[in-house]
Design a protein around this motif. Structure first.
Motif, short mmCIF file in Angstrom:
data_model
loop_
_atom_site.label_atom_id
_atom_site.label_comp_id
_atom_site.label_asym_id
_atom_site.label_seq_id
_atom_site.Cartn_x
_atom_site.Cartn_y
_atom_site.Cartn_z
N THR A 230 54.97 40.32 77.62
CA THR A 230 54.19 40.55 76.41
C THR A 230 54.75 41.76 75.68
O THR A 230 55.51 42.55 76.25
N ALA A 231 54.37 41.88 74.42
CA ALA A 231 54.84 43.00 73.61
C ALA A 231 53.69 43.57 72.80
O ALA A 231 52.83 42.83 72.31
N ARG A 232 53.69 44.89 72.67
CA ARG A 232 52.78 45.54 71.73
C ARG A 232 53.59 46.61 70.98
O ARG A 232 54.57 47.14 71.51
N SER A 233 53.19 46.89 69.76
CA SER A 233 54.01 47.78 68.96
C SER A 233 53.20 48.41 67.84
O SER A 233 52.22 47.84 67.35
N THR A 234 53.64 49.59 67.43
CA THR A 234 53.09 50.28 66.27
C THR A 234 54.25 50.75 65.41
O THR A 234 55.15 51.44 65.91
N VAL A 235 54.24 50.36 64.15
CA VAL A 235 55.33 50.73 63.26
C VAL A 235 55.43 52.25 63.17
O VAL A 235 54.44 52.95 62.99
N GLY A 236 56.66 52.75 63.33
CA GLY A 236 56.89 54.18 63.27
C GLY A 236 56.68 54.91 64.57
O GLY A 236 57.02 56.09 64.68
N ARG A 237 56.14 54.21 65.58
CA ARG A 237 55.89 54.86 66.87
C ARG A 237 56.63 54.18 68.02
O ARG A 237 56.90 54.81 69.03
N GLY A 238 56.95 52.90 67.87
CA GLY A 238 57.73 52.23 68.89
C GLY A 238 57.03 51.01 69.48
O GLY A 238 55.94 50.62 69.05
N SER A 239 57.68 50.41 70.47
CA SER A 239 57.22 49.18 71.09
C SER A 239 57.23 49.29 72.60
O SER A 239 58.00 50.07 73.16
#
Length: 257
Positions: A230-239
């Motif tokens: 699975t993947a989770r991510s926040t733009v500008g902060r990373g994945s």
């Protein structure tokens, strides 16, 4: 005079079957186009360089040989990835399971990718949470799963960023995580990251170093082990990509050696 027998009535098509067939056919056409694109570019480069060398203006020196080798390696990488996906789709993916320590797998992957990360200006870290114990898995395939995730993370992390590999136990499973910093993935793009040949930035090409199949293969291999990615991510902060694998032997399948 012979009379033709009346044609037997066709069974009604269940709702959704037609749409599903059309969707699969569209995916097949898209896959064929993507494969052609991935193979065409390196082949075009190889042909043009060889033709130029044959005509005389381009010297056959070490630089040209290195360029040709890079393109040949890329072609082999794409073909190997396609072979793995075809085997997974057909249920012929062979696994050779044995007891393996998750920490050892991460150590080997980190060692293999550290040079690439350093050249890209990316720091590659390793840390675990407690004793991760052993898994019953194919060690080479497990390295392939994590290696694909790390390779993807390094390619998409800007210079000065960081990629971290870690492992921990959670209930009856082991979690292997690859986390990167800086870039991140938009929320609308996140559901597609494991799609074959999919790229969030359409301007990015194979020149970023990947075949466009690495994440898809990681998911297929994890599922073959009875696990998931699975993947989770926040733009500008990373994945953060998480591989979850069960401790128990899920049972010997036909595709296991």
């Amino acid at each position: 005079m012979l009379r033709s027998r009346p044609e037997a009535p066709r069974p009604p098509v269940r709702p959704g079957v037609t749409e599903r067939r059309e969707r699969l056919e569209e995916q097949r056409r898209s896959m064929v186009g993507d494969v052609a694109h991935e193979l065409r570019s390196p082949l075009t480069n190889i042909r043009s360089w060889l033709e130029a060398a044959q005509d005389g203006p381009t010297p056959t020196d070490d630089r040209l040989l290195a360029l040709l080798l890079d393109e040949a390696v890329l072609l082999q990488h794409v073909i190997d990835d396609l072979r793995d996906l075809a085997a997974a789709d057909a249920g012929r993916l062979t696994l050779h399971r044995e007891p393996v320590r998750a920490a050892d797998v991460l150590d080997r992957v980190a060692a293999a990718h550290r040079g690439t990360a350093e050249r890209a200006g990316v720091r590659l870290d390793r840390h675990d949470v407690g004793d991760t114990g052993e898994l019953y898995a194919d060690p080479l395939r497990l390295q392939q799963i994590v290696g694909n995730l790390v390779g993807n993370a390094v390619r998409h992390t800007p210079s000065g960023g960081r990629v971290a590999l870690s492992a921990r136990r959670e209930g009856r499973a082991t979690l292997l995580q690859v986390a990167d910093t800086e870039a991140g993935i938009a929320a609308e793009d996140l559901p597609h990251v494991f799609d074959r040949f999919w790229r969030a930035d359409k301007s990015r090409t194979r020149q970023t170093g990947g075949s466009g199949l690495g994440l898809s293969i990681a998911r297929q291999l994890a599922e073959a082990h009875g696990g998931s990615v699975t993947a989770r991510s926040t733009v500008g902060r990373g994945s953060v990509f998480t591989v979850r694998l069960p401790h128990e032997h899920p049972g010997r399948s036909a595709g296991e050696g």
